[in-house]
Design a protein around this motif. Structure first.
Motif, PDB file in Angstrom:
ATOM      1  N   ARG A  70      78.845  -4.230  44.823  1.00 17.93           N
ATOM      2  CA  ARG A  70      78.695  -2.839  44.416  1.00 17.93           C
ATOM      3  C   ARG A  70      77.405  -2.280  44.949  1.00 17.93           C
ATOM      4  N   PHE A  98      83.447   3.261  33.912  1.00 16.92           N
ATOM      5  CA  PHE A  98      83.473   2.309  32.820  1.00 16.92           C
ATOM      6  C   PHE A  98      82.054   2.115  32.309  1.00 16.92           C
ATOM      7  N   ASP A  99      81.959   2.062  31.002  1.00 22.94           N
ATOM      8  CA  ASP A  99      80.658   1.896  30.375  1.00 22.94           C
ATOM      9  C   ASP A  99      80.495   0.442  29.957  1.00 22.94           C
ATOM     10  N   LYS A 100      79.640  -0.242  30.643  1.00 25.04           N
ATOM     11  CA  LYS A 100      79.462  -1.663  30.361  1.00 25.04           C
ATOM     12  C   LYS A 100      78.098  -1.838  29.715  1.00 25.04           C
ATOM     13  N   VAL A 101      78.079  -2.344  28.514  1.00 20.39           N
ATOM     14  CA  VAL A 101      76.806  -2.622  27.858  1.00 20.39           C
ATOM     15  C   VAL A 101      76.324  -3.986  28.343  1.00 20.39           C
ATOM     16  N   ILE A 102      75.224  -4.004  29.059  1.00 21.41           N
ATOM     17  CA  ILE A 102      74.706  -5.284  29.540  1.00 21.41           C
ATOM     18  C   ILE A 102      74.011  -5.999  28.390  1.00 21.41           C
ATOM     19  N   VAL A 103      73.125  -5.283  27.723  1.00 18.31           N
ATOM     20  CA  VAL A 103      72.479  -5.828  26.530  1.00 18.31           C
ATOM     21  C   VAL A 103      72.296  -4.698  25.527  1.00 18.31           C
ATOM     22  N   ALA A 104      72.582  -5.001  24.257  1.00 15.27           N
ATOM     23  CA  ALA A 104      72.230  -4.079  23.177  1.00 15.27           C
ATOM     24  C   ALA A 104      71.407  -4.893  22.202  1.00 15.27           C
ATOM     25  N   ARG A 106      69.671  -0.066  24.326  1.00 16.73           N
ATOM     26  CA  ARG A 106      70.904  -0.444  25.012  1.00 16.73           C
ATOM     27  C   ARG A 106      70.705  -0.285  26.512  1.00 16.73           C
ATOM     28  N   TYR A 107      71.119  -1.270  27.239  1.00 11.82           N
ATOM     29  CA  TYR A 107      71.056  -1.224  28.693  1.00 11.82           C
ATOM     30  C   TYR A 107      72.481  -1.222  29.211  1.00 11.82           C
ATOM     31  N   ALA A 111      80.095   1.953  35.841  1.00 13.64           N
ATOM     32  CA  ALA A 111      80.687   1.468  37.095  1.00 13.64           C
ATOM     33  C   ALA A 111      81.961   2.231  37.398  1.00 13.64           C
ATOM     34  N   PHE A 112      82.129   2.557  38.651  1.00 18.07           N
ATOM     35  CA  PHE A 112      83.391   3.164  39.068  1.00 18.07           C
ATOM     36  C   PHE A 112      83.640   2.812  40.532  1.00 18.07           C
ATOM     37  N   THR A 113      84.873   3.007  40.966  1.00 18.87           N
ATOM     38  CA  THR A 113      85.201   2.751  42.356  1.00 18.87           C
ATOM     39  C   THR A 113      86.045   3.904  42.889  1.00 18.87           C
TER      40      THR A 113
END
Lengths: 689, 651
Positions: free
Chosen positions: A5, A131-137, A142-143, A147-149
């Motif tokens: 990406r 898309f909303d991806k929570v890496i860490v909360a 929240r981080y 992502a999209f394509t």
């Protein structure tokens, strides 16, 4: 199967609280003009871009950025990006996958728009939501990654996408424009609308600032400042006439080359064309003095809490000690305290249960017998002063991430502090806050760099730390081997890691136990030797004594000689057989950057089997550059032995790209020397491998 | 990729994964009891031991169950600290009912963590987006001697009435249990590895429990088979009154997958139009299949978006076609749809990309990949392809992976060879096994012509011909590189064997023609290649190619993975200087250990030296009892690669 990406950098949110004045006078026109870049239709595609199928001067480039526009507005509190990329090869399709990492605190992602324009002109719109991806909360923070394509991507497709990040009204973001990327860019434009009123710094100092400065690392082109009719940062009510009174700074560039990823390159973004902005809380010429004063006060406040310091000094030193002995004793005491940044991180519950708190002064560090890197170094300064030394602190960047630049007016360049003590009229730089750092050395990341230093005369000044010498980072290998009738060598290998090398090994393995240290060191040594080797560590050295070389003794056995008819051939540098050449590329664009100067010394004493004779030894070899030496010597020894010595010194850390040919040539010749072979005549019954 | 639970090591730095202090810590009795047990004395290198791993599955309603887990671990060594990271995995349809953790430090301090102390983390995966996330906490004081414990309850959706239980880990387990609680009238069936029996008891009506004690760890060894291939497994399938134990058979799993994919392969006018465009003028099976397979490999990007059942269920073919991207099952769906438009039928094949994960004795949904079985019209056509499997009904299938952009139709990459897979047919499913190809289908042949000057300078050209995976790997490296990166790629390769070389030219043929062998020609010079020693010159006849590898001398428990059947040959002809003659040559090498063989020889004809060697690998792995043979082979290859010929000056 991985899909790679494209990373799009996000703004760094400064903790600045603007003091609003006349905010209500912001006009809709102003608002419209600031948002114009966000709401526009897609720009038309010139016919030359439609026909483009390669990048001039970069055959096989996977894609090209045709257009890039970034708008940062602290007036309207948004950051918008528009990018147009053309896919040129199969490898370029990965640029259709877009990832936007950002901290959720105070940032929201507005609409994301995108489309794919095919070679035949047909258009496929991006119709989804990222898309909303929570890496860490964790703990309210929240981080996220959004992502999209883009759809229907093929070679020849042109991708357009744009997005806007918005942040809270009481925040401003001084942007960093990272101009260069891994793709060639045909055209890029950047615009920044700074906050035009007073700003209060949210760091507890209460400082109020106004206006922006910037540091540009873009060759030949400078950002242009556009000042509104009322003058920069002036009162909008005094501006005459209608229309936007926006002041902004812009940068427009064309034909931006890509950044190449090459080994041993300088750290971080330091090679990239970039512009860093920052809000002005002091005059540029006063910046380092002002920030230095703030830092100086903080240091002195910490050092001023010196309850118990004199007693600790008294217990550590002896009255008859020389000044250096005293300083070393103090150093040893501080090094022996718990290093909170080295021990496995404690969770809050555990720290609370153990009664550990943040250190606010030297007394706390003594009381808790524990501190972070800077805490320990500050304690050393407190104790050194109590012992009668002139001692000060120095604030530095980490050289593996940042190359300090005083023209970039930001203290975020700095990562840590070291101690500077005057001994016999000279500065001694000390770093007990880096675990296992020997006296007189610094963690290499703090060496050879500039930073802020306390000064009795001026409060603070810009100073520079020395680079270590090659004698302060050495690896010596000594092998006493016997070659048997089967062509295998057996014997003892003794390896010493000195100075920074000893520190490196101790740090890597200091957190584990003896069994693991033994296992890792044995594996490391097996990797030096020919395949099929056996290495058994006889005894581990004392680990905690950072001043002593870290010496490891092992029993080794490995196949060495290979048969060549009536001869045996064996590698002359048996301890280097698996080393790969350092540089393979014929050319270089980036400067070269090594961590620290280094010396390697190998000595091998090899006793041959009775029925063998030395037919040919390699010639002694020497290669020299002003900053590097390779020396290999071969000699017969006793009745039937061979002595080999190899010495390699690299005595520099930073070199321009123009030096690459010489440096590559040096290491190539060293490798050629290392690959020399010894020729033995053997009796018919000797087997060889 | 199909959904698979991944327990990846997480790297989270600079963040405060912390817990808040609590008063009145309450460590439950089951934790204390587990901590107080006398356990086996473990090897000093054991990092930690699971004292208790207790899982209870309670079916709450059809398609849904509650999982209750209790876990207690004692950390034995610093390397075991990672076991202090406690987590539960969740996906979109999971509902966390309770979550709790405790730790008892070596010094006796006790800590308790509640749900709010856990953080939410998404693991890094290859997917563009996955709904998999972890609730995770680092237990306080997780140092050697400490005991950490976790308890949670999660309500999960069951896409299949089956629970696949692992029961083995990378650390030893003192006691592990699985309890199954079903509604009255429900029954179950199990499948497991026969050589790892589990004790079965019935703690209550409609409740069954399997247990094992002192379960050994699966320790890490280099080049070992995958953890999932080695770990014991118990697949428990449950079914209600009147239901079949459908999922307990391969046939039943096929029915289940048919249900999930129903309607997904419906075509559309756009798809039909494209098929007609691609197959225009193609009249035979091969022509049509090649055209559509090529389109799938080159025009449909791999992008994985997995949410809930989307880990198993593909998108509709028309959606994949419109977006021109999809994951493995999406690409299979679209290709199957397109093939059907030209009268070629095909079926899903569910497989795992690691050998021996799918076990014939354990029908379960543990797959991580989907490929396609294309029905072949007749035996003559079947004879043209390598990757052919014959189903139980006598139908021949051409097995093809549309996700792999570089392996042509008719072939299969090594990690999908010789492995079990589920063929999903309209009548259900059946287990098939893909074949292991001959080494001659995966060849790397290097041929070089060189001259050596009196000063040792080597000059010449090498041509590589690659097929099979040798070609695929190289295509992958080159297709994703710019021209400059390609040059660097070749320079790196030469650098392994030569110093100070100059690469004069590099030419690649058939790069984007998967059906052809890949050809690469490198022209270069290398100064001081021959080591001049007075009247002698040492020359290594093996100019390029390092096939030797390091294999540890420690005793091994597990097989060594070899990467698949392969043949590598090197043939180098050298013209030596006119003022030299060959004085000495190494002995030829020769060894055949069954799973592999190696031989080399040197021929001298006048001023020409010809070196030839061949390494044949016939299997994908070496069993532990044959490791000694592998070491012998490695030693021989290493010695041969480093051997030198000795030239002597004649005048």
């Amino acid at each position: 199967m991985s899909s790679l990406r494209t990373y799009h950098g996000c703004p760094v949110l400064e903790e600045i609280v603007p003091v609003r004045r006349f905010a209500h006078l912001l006009s809709l026109t102003l608002l419209a003009s600031c948002l114009s870049a966000v709401a526009a239709d897609w720009p038309s595609i010139p016919s030359e871009d439609k026909k483009l199928d390669s990048v001039p001067g970069q055959p096989g480039a996977p894609a090209i950025t045709l257009l890039r526009e970034e708008v940062d507005s602290d007036l309207q509190h948004y950051h918008s990006v528009y990018t147009r990329i053309k896919i040129l090869t199969e490898a370029g399709k990965k640029y259709a996958d877009v990832e936007l990492p950002f901290s959720g605190a105070g940032l929201t992602l507005g609409e994301v728009r995108g489309r794919t324009v095919q070679f035949d002109g047909s258009i496929v719109a991006f119709e989804g939501k990222p898309f909303d991806k929570v890496i860490v909360a964790a703990r309210g923070r929240r981080y996220h990654v959004k992502a999209f394509t883009l759809p229907a991507v093929q070679v020849g497709s042109i991708l357009d996408f744009k997005y806007t990040l918005r942040y809270a009204d009481n925040r401003v973001v001084a942007p960093r424009w990272i101009v260069q990327s891994e793709l060639y860019q045909k055209k890029a434009s950047f615009k920044f609308y700074p906050w035009q009123f007073d700003i209060q710094l949210g760091d507890g100092t209460g400082r109020v600032g106004h206006g922006v400065n910037w540091t540009s690392f873009v060759p030949n082109v400078q950002p242009k400042e556009h000042v509104g009719p009322g003058g920069y940062g002036g009162n909008p009510t005094t501006r005459g006439g209608a229309g936007p009174a926006a002041d902004f700074i812009e940068l427009n560039l064309t034909q931006i080359p890509p950044v190449l990823d090459e080994p041993f390159s300088p750290p971080g973004d330091s090679l990239k064309w970039r512009v860093y902005f920052y809000y002005r809380f002091s005059r540029p010429e006063d910046y380092w003095k002002d920030e230095g004063n703030v830092w100086n006060k903080d240091v002195e406040k910490f050092l001023g809490r010196k309850n118990g310091v004199a007693e600790a000094v008294a217990k550590s030193v002896r009255p008859a000690d020389t000044p250096e002995q005293k300083l070393k004793a103090i150093y040893g005491f501080v090094s022996g305290l718990e290093n909170r940044e080295y021990v496995p991180a404690r969770e809050d519950q555990e720290a609370h249960a153990l009664g550990l708190k943040p250190n606010k002064g030297a007394d706390d560090v003594l009381g808790q017998k524990s501190g972070g890197h800077d805490d320990l170094n500050r304690l050393l300064v407190a104790m050194a002063r109590a012992a009668g030394f002139q001692a000060s602190m120095m604030r530095l960047p980490h050289r593996d991430k940042f190359v300090y630049d005083p023209s970039y007016l930001s203290i975020e360049q700095f990562a840590g502090e070291v101690a500077v003590v005057q001994l016999s009229g000279k500065d001694v730089y000390l770093d007990p806050g880096s675990k296992y750092c020997p006296y007189g050395l610094l963690d290499w990341r703090y060496s050879g760099t500039k930073g802020l230093r306390q000064s009795a005369a001026t409060g603070t000044e810009i100073g520079e730390t020395p680079v270590s010498t090659y004698a302060q980072a050495m690896v010596t290998k000594g092998a006493r081997l016997t070659l048997n009738d089967h062509g295998s060598a057996e014997g003892i290998l003794s390896v010493s890691f000195l100075g920074l090398e000893g520190m490196r090994i101790r740090q890597e393995l200091g957190r584990t136990d003896e069994a693991e240290r033994k296992k890792v060191l044995e594996e490391e040594m097996k990797n030096w030797l020919p395949g099929g080797s056996e290495v058994t560590l006889s005894k581990l050295p004392p680990w905690e004594d950072a001043e002593a070389p870290l010496t490891v003794d092992c029993k080794v056995s490995f196949p060495l000689a290979t048969s060549a008819g009536k001869r045996w051939v064996l590698p002359a540098q048996a301890l280097r057989v698996n080393e790969k050449p350092l540089f393979s590329a014929s050319g270089r664009s980036n400067p070269l950057y090594f961590y620290y100067p280094l010396r390697e010394v190998d000595e091998i004493h090899l006793i041959l089997p009775p029925d063998t004779q030395i037919e040919s030894l390699p010639s002694n070899a020497t290669e020299r550059l002003p900053y590097a030496v390779y020396d290999a010597k071969f000699a017969r020894e006793s009745t039937n032995g061979i002595f080999v010595r190899r010495d390699l010194v690299m005595n520099g850390i930073a070199f321009p790209a123009t030096s690459y040919k010489d440096i590559k040539g040096f290491f190539d010749k060293a490798k050629t020397g290392d690959d020399q072979q010894i020729l033995l005549k053997v009796s018919p019954h000797a087997e060889g491998n | 990729m199909l959904k698979a639970t991944r327990f990846l090591a997480l790297l989270v730095t600079g963040l405060e994964l912390c817990a808040f202090a609590h008063a009145g810590v309450n460590v439950p009795d089951w934790v204390r009891q587990a901590a107080a047990q006398n356990v086996t004395v473990y090897d000093p290198e054991t990092n930690a031991v699971v004292l208790l791993d207790d899982t209870a599955i309670t079916l709450s309603k059809p398609g849904e169950y509650v999982e209750h887990q209790r876990r207690v671990v004692r950390i034995l060594r610093p390397e075991g600290r990672a076991n202090g990271q406690l987590l539960v995995y969740l996906i979109a349809d999971s509902h966390l009912l309770s979550l709790h953790a405790w730790s008892i430090a070596k010094d006796g301090h006790e800590y308790e963590l509640k749900e709010k102390d856990f953080n939410e983390v998404s693991p890094y995966t290859d997917e563009l987006y996955s709904d998999l996330r972890y609730r995770l906490v680092n237990a306080p004081a997780a140092e050697p001697g400490a005991v950490v414990a976790l308890e949670y309850e999660v309500r999960r959706k069951a896409w299949l009435n089956q629970y696949d239980w692992g029961g083995q880990e990378r650390i030893p387990i003192h006691l592990t249990r699985l309890t199954l609680n079903l509604p009255p009238g429900w029954e179950y069936k199990t499948s497991t590895d026969e050589n790892q029996p589990l004790a079965l008891t019935q703690p209550g009506p409609n409740s069954w429990q399997w247990a094992a004690t002192d379960v050994p760890a699966i320790e890490t060894e280099p080049l070992m088979p995958s953890f999932r291939a080695l770990s014991r497994r118990l697949a428990v399938t449950y079914f209600g009154p009147g239901q079949n134990a459908n999922s307990a058979t391969w046939e039943g799993l096929g029915h289940w997958y048919n249900g999930l994919t129903a309607g997904r392969r419906d075509s559309s006018p756009n798809i039909l139009e494209k098929v007609q465009e691609l197959t225009a003028g193609k009249t035979d099976f091969d022509g049509k299949a090649q055209a559509l397979a090529h389109f799938m490999q080159s025009d449909i990007r791999y992008v994985a978006i997995e949410i809930g059942v989307g880990g198993f269920q593909p998108h509709f073919a028309r959606e994949v076609f419109h977006a021109r991207y999809g994951d493995c099952k999406d690409k299979v769906t679209l290709l199957s749809t397109m093939l059907k438009e030209v009268g070629i039928l095909s079926d899903y094949v569910l497989i795992d990309s690691q050998h021996d994960v799918v076990k014939a004795a354990i029908p379960s949904s543990i797959f991580n990949h989907a490929i396609l079985a294309i029905e072949l019209p007749d035996p003559q056509t079947a004879a043209k392809y390598r990757s052919v499997v014959v189903g139980s009904g006598g139908q021949s299938y051409l097995i093809f992976d549309p996700t792999d952009p570089y392996t042509p139709l008719g072939s299969l990459r090594a990690d999908l060879q010789h492995t079990y897979a589920l063929l999903v047919t309209p009548s259900g499913g059946e287990l098939i096994q893909t074949s292991m190809f001959s080494p001659d289908t995966n060849v790397l042949a290097r041929n070089g012509q060189f001259s050596i000057a009196s000063d040792g300078k080597l000059e010449g050209v090498v041509t590589e011909k690659r097929s099979g995976d040798h070609a695929s790997w190289e295509r992958h490296a080159l297709m994703s590189a710019s021209q400059q990166q390609r040059s660097q790629h070749f320079e790196k390769r030469l650098n392994r064997s030569l110093q100070g070389f100059t690469l004069q030219s590099a030419d690649v043929q058939h790069l984007d023609q998967n059906q052809q062998d890949l050809s690469l020609t490198l022209r270069f010079t290398a100064p001081q290649y021959g080591q001049v020693r007075g009247p002698l010159m040492l020359v290594r006849p093996r100019v390029l190619g390092e096939e030797s590898f390091a294999i540890d001398r420690k005793p091994r428990k597990y097989a060594v993975l070899l990467g698949g059947a392969s043949r590598v040959t090197d043939t180098y002809e050298m013209e030596i200087p006119s003022d030299y003659a060959v004085d000495d040559t190494p002995e030829p090498a020769r060894l055949d250990v069954g799973f592999a063989s190696y031989q080399s020889k040197i021929d001298v004809t006048g001023s020409k030296v010809r070196y030839w060697r061949e390494l044949i690998v016939r299997d994908y792995q070496v069993a532990p009892e044959h490791i000694a043979d592998l070491r012998k082979l490695e030693a021989l290859i290493g010695a041969d690669e480093n051997a030198a010929i000795v030239l002597k000056r004649t005048h």
